[in-house]
Design an enzyme around this catalytic site. Structure first.
Site, PDB file in Angstrom:
ATOM      1  N   CYS A 112      50.436  40.609  40.101  1.00 51.02           N
ATOM      2  CA  CYS A 112      51.264  39.395  40.180  1.00 51.02           C
ATOM      3  C   CYS A 112      51.928  39.281  41.560  1.00 51.02           C
ATOM      4  CB  CYS A 112      52.276  39.347  39.049  1.00 51.02           C
ATOM      5  SG  CYS A 112      52.983  37.696  38.803  1.00 51.02           S
ATOM      6  N   HIS A 226      48.698  40.143  34.507  1.00 47.79           N
ATOM      7  CA  HIS A 226      49.460  41.343  34.158  1.00 47.79           C
ATOM      8  C   HIS A 226      48.734  42.189  33.111  1.00 47.79           C
ATOM      9  CE1 HIS A 226      53.537  40.451  35.911  1.00 47.79           C
ATOM     10  NE2 HIS A 226      53.059  39.228  35.903  1.00 47.79           N
TER      11      HIS A 226
END
EC number: 3.4.19.9
Length: 304
Positions: A112, A226
């Site tokens: 991320c 994620h």
């Protein structure tokens, strides 16, 4: 068949007895408040699931401390969050690049925001490589693989123990959880020498972003999504009500494990017992206790 199973089991026991060094990965912590920094425990657990231990690299670590940490670890992990790219990350990346140039397979992973930090570092472009305005919060997606992605190390690992078709699994299942409003357009990375775009995705408005990449030869990997959340985060508020749509089904958990184990194998390639207790570089789970916080299941908090 029983004899073959016994022999295989004995081989694993012998390997475990003679190959017992656990690699250590430095995780860059993020500012938490004026007196503390933090690391969500899910990232640490995800590394541990893949066979590695974790230590902390402070967000504002000075040059001497960064060098000590790099010299006593086997990998570097940039996590998700909201911090700007710090000097500690820039210095660590430079030191690791030198190690890689000398043949040391020291690995780096970014998730991320950490993915975005890596794109800034590899292009030396700073923030202009990032594009704002993506509608990609709380968004589960299947991956759109490039030709390079289908044959990549990350999604097509060469391991005797990997029996799942990750490309097929992540093409057919909407299990990668995205939590970002900034992203990287494919055209900004296509001409970056030495790197392959492995997958792309579209946000809710059809805006395309790079969702995974790797270096052609160096152990350097980034995912905009994620993988740690599928196994360790449930996104509940203070009343225990889920506020994130993170998937926890078989496909979601399997891809989380496979990517974790892949990175675990990568950092284990360094060998040589780099981590030394007397260095002062502490293993996180031995030195800290996590706290419960609404936005994460658990966080490690460090006084600065």
């Amino acid at each position: 068949m029983a004899k073959q199973f016994l022999l295989a089991s004995l081989a694993l026991v012998v390997a475990a007895a003679t190959d017992d060094y656990t690699p250590v990965v430095a995780v860059v912590s993020h500012p938490y408040n004026s007196t503390h920094e933090s690391i969500p425990a899910s990232y640490v657990k995800w590394l541990e699931m893949g066979g590695a231990r974790a230590t902390r690299m402070p967000y504002n670590a000075d040059k001497k401390l960064v060098e000590t940490i790099v010299n006593n670890t086997d990998g570097l992990f940039f996590i998700g969050g909201s911090g700007l790219l710090p000097d500690s990350a820039k210095q660590a990346y430079s030191l690791i690049t030198n190690l890689q140039d000398d043949g040391t397979p020291y690995a780096i992973w970014g998730t991320c925001l950490g993915f975005q930090w890596l794109t800034q570092l590899i292009t030396d472009a700073g923030s202009p490589i990032l594009t704002s305005g993506y509608d990609s919060e709380n968004l589960n997606l299947a991956l759109n693989f490039t030709a390079a992605g289908k044959d990549s190390r990350l999604f097509n690992p060469k391991s005797d123990y990997t029996v799942v078709d990750l490309v097929g699994l992540l093409t057919e299942n909407t299990v990668t959880i995205n939590q970002h409003t900034f992203g990287v357009k494919p055209e900004t990375m296509e001409d970056v020498e030495g790197y392959n775009i492995l997958s792309t995705n579209e946000d809710r408005e059809g805006k395309v972003f790079v969702s995974a990449f790797e270096h052609e030869t160096r152990p350097l990997y980034g995912t905009q999504f994620h993988p740690e959340k599928n196994t360790f985060e449930y996104g509940c508020n203070s009343k225990g009500v889920p506020v994130e749509p993170t998937k926890h089904n078989d496909a979601a958990i399997r891809h989380s494990f496979e990517l974790s184990r892949f990175f675990g194998r990568e950092v284990a390639k360094v060998r040589g017992d780099r981590w030394q207790a007397e260095s002062g570089v502490e293993i996180i789970y031995k030195a800290n206790k996590g706290i419960i916080e609404n936005s994460y299941e658990e966080k490690y908090v460090f006084k600065i």
